[in-house]
Design a protein around this motif. Structure first.
Motif, PDB file in Angstrom:
ATOM      1  N   UNK A  40       0.762  -1.164   0.013  1.00  0.00           N
ATOM      2  CA  UNK A  40       0.053   0.070  -0.155  1.00  0.00           C
ATOM      3  C   UNK A  40       0.724   1.297  -0.112  1.00  0.00           C
ATOM      4  N   UNK A  41       2.199   1.177  -0.101  1.00  0.00           N
ATOM      5  CA  UNK A  41       2.965   2.190  -0.060  1.00  0.00           C
ATOM      6  C   UNK A  41       3.293   2.956  -1.577  1.00  0.00           C
ATOM      7  N   UNK A  42       2.349   2.841  -2.302  1.00  0.00           N
ATOM      8  CA  UNK A  42       2.613   3.270  -3.805  1.00  0.00           C
ATOM      9  C   UNK A  42       2.080   4.889  -3.879  1.00  0.00           C
ATOM     10  N   UNK A  43       3.001   5.494  -4.501  1.00  0.00           N
ATOM     11  CA  UNK A  43       2.902   6.862  -5.023  1.00  0.00           C
ATOM     12  C   UNK A  43       1.758   6.939  -6.031  1.00  0.00           C
ATOM     13  N   UNK A  44       1.174   7.983  -6.065  1.00  0.00           N
ATOM     14  CA  UNK A  44      -0.173   8.141  -7.149  1.00  0.00           C
ATOM     15  C   UNK A  44       0.268   7.876  -8.644  1.00  0.00           C
ATOM     16  N   UNK A  45       1.255   8.472  -8.848  1.00  0.00           N
ATOM     17  CA  UNK A  45       1.754   8.250 -10.393  1.00  0.00           C
ATOM     18  C   UNK A  45       2.102   6.553 -10.513  1.00  0.00           C
ATOM     19  N   UNK A  46       2.536   5.780  -9.388  1.00  0.00           N
ATOM     20  CA  UNK A  46       2.834   4.482  -9.631  1.00  0.00           C
ATOM     21  C   UNK A  46       1.434   3.697  -9.780  1.00  0.00           C
ATOM     22  N   UNK A  47       0.365   4.223  -8.854  1.00  0.00           N
ATOM     23  CA  UNK A  47      -0.760   3.546  -8.803  1.00  0.00           C
ATOM     24  C   UNK A  47      -1.651   3.743 -10.298  1.00  0.00           C
ATOM     25  N   UNK A  48      -1.275   4.980 -10.873  1.00  0.00           N
ATOM     26  CA  UNK A  48      -2.176   5.297 -12.010  1.00  0.00           C
ATOM     27  C   UNK A  48      -1.464   4.320 -13.156  1.00  0.00           C
ATOM     28  N   UNK A  49      -0.297   3.741 -13.094  1.00  0.00           N
ATOM     29  CA  UNK A  49       0.477   3.330 -14.091  1.00  0.00           C
ATOM     30  C   UNK A  49       0.189   1.633 -14.196  1.00  0.00           C
ATOM     31  N   UNK A  50      -0.645   1.120 -12.849  1.00  0.00           N
ATOM     32  CA  UNK A  50      -0.797  -0.087 -13.031  1.00  0.00           C
ATOM     33  C   UNK A  50      -2.112  -0.728 -13.599  1.00  0.00           C
ATOM     34  N   UNK A  51      -2.318  -1.922 -14.042  1.00  0.00           N
ATOM     35  CA  UNK A  51      -3.454  -2.261 -14.998  1.00  0.00           C
ATOM     36  C   UNK A  51      -4.855  -2.168 -13.911  1.00  0.00           C
ATOM     37  N   UNK A  52      -5.905  -1.845 -14.435  1.00  0.00           N
ATOM     38  CA  UNK A  52      -7.100  -1.832 -13.646  1.00  0.00           C
ATOM     39  C   UNK A  52      -7.395  -2.869 -12.622  1.00  0.00           C
ATOM     40  N   UNK A  53      -7.134  -4.052 -12.996  1.00  0.00           N
ATOM     41  CA  UNK A  53      -6.987  -5.433 -11.908  1.00  0.00           C
ATOM     42  C   UNK A  53      -6.352  -5.321 -10.848  1.00  0.00           C
ATOM     43  N   UNK A  54      -4.994  -4.729 -11.145  1.00  0.00           N
ATOM     44  CA  UNK A  54      -4.098  -4.446  -9.787  1.00  0.00           C
ATOM     45  C   UNK A  54      -4.340  -3.463  -9.219  1.00  0.00           C
ATOM     46  N   UNK A  55      -4.921  -2.276  -9.795  1.00  0.00           N
ATOM     47  CA  UNK A  55      -5.469  -1.226  -9.072  1.00  0.00           C
ATOM     48  C   UNK A  55      -6.709  -1.567  -8.182  1.00  0.00           C
ATOM     49  N   UNK A  56      -7.643  -2.283  -8.546  1.00  0.00           N
ATOM     50  CA  UNK A  56      -8.675  -2.800  -7.923  1.00  0.00           C
ATOM     51  C   UNK A  56      -8.184  -3.950  -6.557  1.00  0.00           C
ATOM     52  N   UNK A  57      -7.114  -4.594  -7.026  1.00  0.00           N
ATOM     53  CA  UNK A  57      -6.725  -5.498  -5.703  1.00  0.00           C
ATOM     54  C   UNK A  57      -6.203  -4.598  -4.496  1.00  0.00           C
ATOM     55  N   UNK A  58      -5.315  -3.549  -5.183  1.00  0.00           N
ATOM     56  CA  UNK A  58      -4.831  -2.812  -4.040  1.00  0.00           C
ATOM     57  C   UNK A  58      -5.842  -1.923  -3.229  1.00  0.00           C
ATOM     58  N   UNK A  59      -6.871  -1.429  -4.009  1.00  0.00           N
ATOM     59  CA  UNK A  59      -7.690  -0.593  -3.244  1.00  0.00           C
ATOM     60  C   UNK A  59      -8.670  -1.630  -2.169  1.00  0.00           C
ATOM     61  N   UNK A  60      -8.792  -2.712  -2.722  1.00  0.00           N
ATOM     62  CA  UNK A  60      -9.331  -3.865  -1.666  1.00  0.00           C
ATOM     63  C   UNK A  60      -8.573  -4.125  -0.431  1.00  0.00           C
ATOM     64  N   UNK A  61      -7.155  -4.210  -0.682  1.00  0.00           N
ATOM     65  CA  UNK A  61      -6.271  -4.443   0.485  1.00  0.00           C
ATOM     66  C   UNK A  61      -6.211  -3.314   1.392  1.00  0.00           C
ATOM     67  N   UNK A  62      -6.099  -2.195   0.906  1.00  0.00           N
ATOM     68  CA  UNK A  62      -6.084  -1.193   1.542  1.00  0.00           C
ATOM     69  C   UNK A  62      -7.441  -0.746   2.659  1.00  0.00           C
ATOM     70  N   UNK A  63      -8.584  -1.219   1.851  1.00  0.00           N
ATOM     71  CA  UNK A  63      -9.905  -1.145   2.645  1.00  0.00           C
ATOM     72  C   UNK A  63      -9.892  -2.195   3.870  1.00  0.00           C
ATOM     73  N   UNK A  64      -9.055  -3.486   3.504  1.00  0.00           N
ATOM     74  CA  UNK A  64      -9.021  -4.346   4.717  1.00  0.00           C
ATOM     75  C   UNK A  64      -8.173  -3.728   5.771  1.00  0.00           C
ATOM     76  N   UNK A  65      -6.985  -3.128   5.326  1.00  0.00           N
ATOM     77  CA  UNK A  65      -6.229  -2.595   6.472  1.00  0.00           C
ATOM     78  C   UNK A  65      -6.901  -1.533   7.266  1.00  0.00           C
TER      79      UNK A  65
END
Length: 665
Positions: free
Chosen positions: A613-638
């Motif tokens: 979850x320690x991604x910069x904004x620009x790093x997050x935007x460079x990821x594919x949508x599936x990976x973005x959704x996975x990170x958001x879900x992980x952050x919500x669990x945290x």
């Protein structure tokens, strides 16, 4: 649902009759109640059929019954069991409806104010509303609840008073007016629970606590029929002579009380501002004045404000310090109370008030809330005690409190009708414990049985689950408090069905879980004395293997602690009692068989979170949508985990990180 008051008797449906210790336990409990014993303990071992015994008592006394459980997982299991025993009666489920709850709080050390945030589970909200609707309309009601049932709920008098009474003399305008007044919303596009829909001359209403809507059919402004129908096909189900629709919310206020309530809030605001200024707190005085005036304007304009529950006592007509209305008030004076796994439920009930009060005192001291916010609270334990009717405490390990409260009135139920003995107990050194565990799981899988592994921490549960998934061919899941309420029961059901071979967990794998397919229970770090490895906890955990004739408990430990020794001695004592009973009655033990129950929710199982979850904004935007959704879900669990552990500042930081990302569509 026709809400004429129903006086139907409880009808117990079961394919078997009381056996083992059950007949004497039922007779003793019944006799004690008839002789005026208000409190008694049912000391029943795992698999002895305590729920069936209680069901027989409910049938005999034919009173509304409240069953309180210490966690939502066990509550959902009890709910399903009682529904099977009483299919023709109203069996309801009442637990906290938050999937995520971060209470309003202030951290003086860092001058951080955190607003209340909550994610309400609509399905649980429906079940809660159905519970109160049933209590207002019939006597044959069993409500299985968590300890949240002692939290403020709203007045049952107002709830009944403001319900919409509809019969064939009610006019078209009166129907619409009465339904909108109790928070039903008009909708033409999407018709769902809590909505009203006008279709030609007819009015459709979908009660928030029902699975199907009701049509009020008109002919020239007169009601011609009232009937339930299928929301998809329109098929007519059942016709009613009259209908009572209960409010879409529990918190209601008589319109005549609004003006006096607002006036009282203003008076208390003036007093609090003066007190803060007197104590040299000008900033806090200014803050509370501005916040409260804004709330008053909002209530006056739209009838609601975020945090309105902090003003509940003004609208309820309660005095300062007076206890709130709770679910218990919906039962009336005469009902049965069953406190399940009382050795852990009672301490939870006892501790709820103090934890709530500490947080709110801070809000008051720093000018975020009026002192009246402390009256939106759970019951104090002594208030709960005064409201207890005839009560049965069910547990395999009663504490001193229950024994004293019942004046040593303890009914034992130590014999299992199936003849199953308490499990064999093995103590194994911790050296190479994971390799040993994997080998034992392999043998259990070959026998087509299941394994429970209990750890000391959630992190350990997740890491062990991940290790077993990556290094073996076994199907593994973990279970702990971060898993959403209704999904926990589905995970247990999946274990029973064979979707999983192994379930790893912490304290949720102790009291009451009914898993007859489990033949191996492994306890890691059994010699680490403490709450999770006390005599009581060990006995409860061992009990999970007591529903299978091949039940075995493996404790990984390098020393035998006093708790381990006492737990093993008690299990051996109970094992001997069962063995003597089997010999005397020529019984050959057979494993318990239980039907698979319908899932409470049709959702997938939550995967183990991979923390990243320690991604910069620009790093997050460079990821594919599936990976973005996975990170958001992980952050919500945290975020949920931090909030659950009362680390609100950390939860707020993660929440802000989530908001900073552009969510994928």
């Amino acid at each position: 649902m026709d809400l004429e008051f129903i006086t139907m008797d409880f009808k117990l449906v079961s394919s078997y009759n009381p056996a083992g210790d059950q007949p004497q336990a039922i007779q003793a409990l019944e006799s004690n109640i008839k002789n005026g014993k208000k409190h008694q303990v049912l000391l029943g071992v795992t698999g002895s059929g305590k729920t069936f015994t209680v069901a027989n008592i409910i049938k005999k006394f034919n009173l509304p019954t409240l069953v309180i459980s210490h966690n939502k997982t066990l509550a959902s299991q009890l709910y399903q069991e009682f529904k099977e025993y009483f299919p023709q009666n109203a069996v309801e489920y009442f637990v906290s409806y938050y999937d995520y709850y971060q209470p309003e709080s202030y951290l003086p050390q860092t001058d951080t104010y955190i607003e209340k945030e909550a994610d309400i589970n609509k399905e649980i909200e429906k079940l809660r509303l159905r519970a109160t609707a049933s209590l207002m309309s019939r006597k044959d009601v069993i409500v299985v609840a968590s300890v949240s049932c002692i939290y403020g709920l709203g007045s049952p008098v107002e709830y009944l008073k403001q319900s919409a009474q509809i019969d064939k003399t009610t006019s078209y305008d009166e129907v619409l007016k009465s339904l909108t007044a109790i928070y039903y919303e008009r909708s033409q596009m999407e018709f769902a629970r809590g909505n009203i829909r006008v279709v030609g001359e007819n009015i459709d209403v979908w009660p928030v606590y029902e699975d199907e809507p009701v049509r009020i059919a008109f002919n020239l402004d007169k009601i011609s029929s009232i009937y339930k129908f299928n929301a998809v096909t329109g098929e007519k189900r059942l016709e009613y002579p009259r209908l009572v629709v209960f409010p879409a919310k529990h918190y209601l206020t008589d319109s005549d009380q609004v003006a006096p309530a607002l006036e009282n809030i203003k008076k208390d605001l003036d007093i609090q501002v003066a007190n803060l200024k007197k104590n040299n707190k000008p900033l806090e005085a200014y803050r509370i004045e501005q916040r409260t005036k804004n709330d008053l304007e909002m209530i006056k304009e739209v009838g609601y404000v975020n945090g309105i529950e902090n003003y509940s006592r003004y609208f309820d007509g309660r005095q300062a310090g007076e206890p709130p209305f709770t679910l218990l008030d919906f039962f009336g004076k005469e009902y049965l109370l069953i406190i399940d796994e009382s050795h852990i439920t009672i301490p939870q009930l006892n501790g709820m008030y103090n934890g709530d009060r500490s947080r709110k005192n801070t809000l008051v001291d720093y000018g975020f809330r009026l002192p009246s916010c402390t009256d939106n609270r759970p019951l104090k334990f002594d208030e709960f005690e005064t409201r207890m009717p005839t009560t049965i405490y069910t547990t395999a390990t009663p504490s001193v409190w229950e024994i004293n409260k019942s004046q040593n009135t303890v009914v034992e139920q130590l014999v299992r009708p199936t003849g199953i003995l308490d499990p064999e107990i093995i103590v194994v050194p911790t050296k190479n414990q994971i390799a040993d565990l994997v080998d034992r799981i392999k043998k259990t899988v070959v026998e087509k049985k299941r394994t429970l592994v209990t750890t000391l921490t959630k992190k350990m549960a997740e890491e062990l689950s991940l290790y077993l998934e990556q290094n073996t061919s076994y199907k593994v899941a973990y279970l702990h408090s971060d898993i959403k309420t209704l999904e926990r029961t589905d995970i247990l059901d999946s274990l029973r069905r064979g979707d999983y071979d192994v379930l790893v967990g912490v304290n949720l794998l102790r009291e009451g879980l009914d898993l007859p397919e489990v033949s191996l229970v492994a306890i890691l770090d059994a010699d680490k004395e403490g709450f999770l490895r006390s005599r009581t906890s060990l006995i409860q955990t061992m009990g999970r293997a007591a529903r299978n004739i091949n039940g075995t408990v493996v404790m990984y430990a390098d020393v035998v602690t006093n708790s381990m020794k006492e737990a093993m001695e008690e299990v051996d004592r109970r094992r001997k009692i069962q063995l003597d009973y089997n010999k005397k009655n020529n019984i050959t033990p057979v494993s318990i068989t239980k039907p698979y129950r319908d899932r409470l929710v049709a959702k997938g199982i939550i995967d183990s979170p991979k923390i990243d979850f320690a991604l910069k904004d620009y790093e997050f935007r460079s990821l594919n949508p599936s990976k973005q959704k996975s990170i958001i879900a992980t952050l919500e669990k945290l975020m949920l985990n931090y909030a659950k552990n009362l680390e609100f500042e950390k939860a707020a930081e993660v929440r802000d990180r989530i908001k900073s990302y552009d969510r994928p569509n």
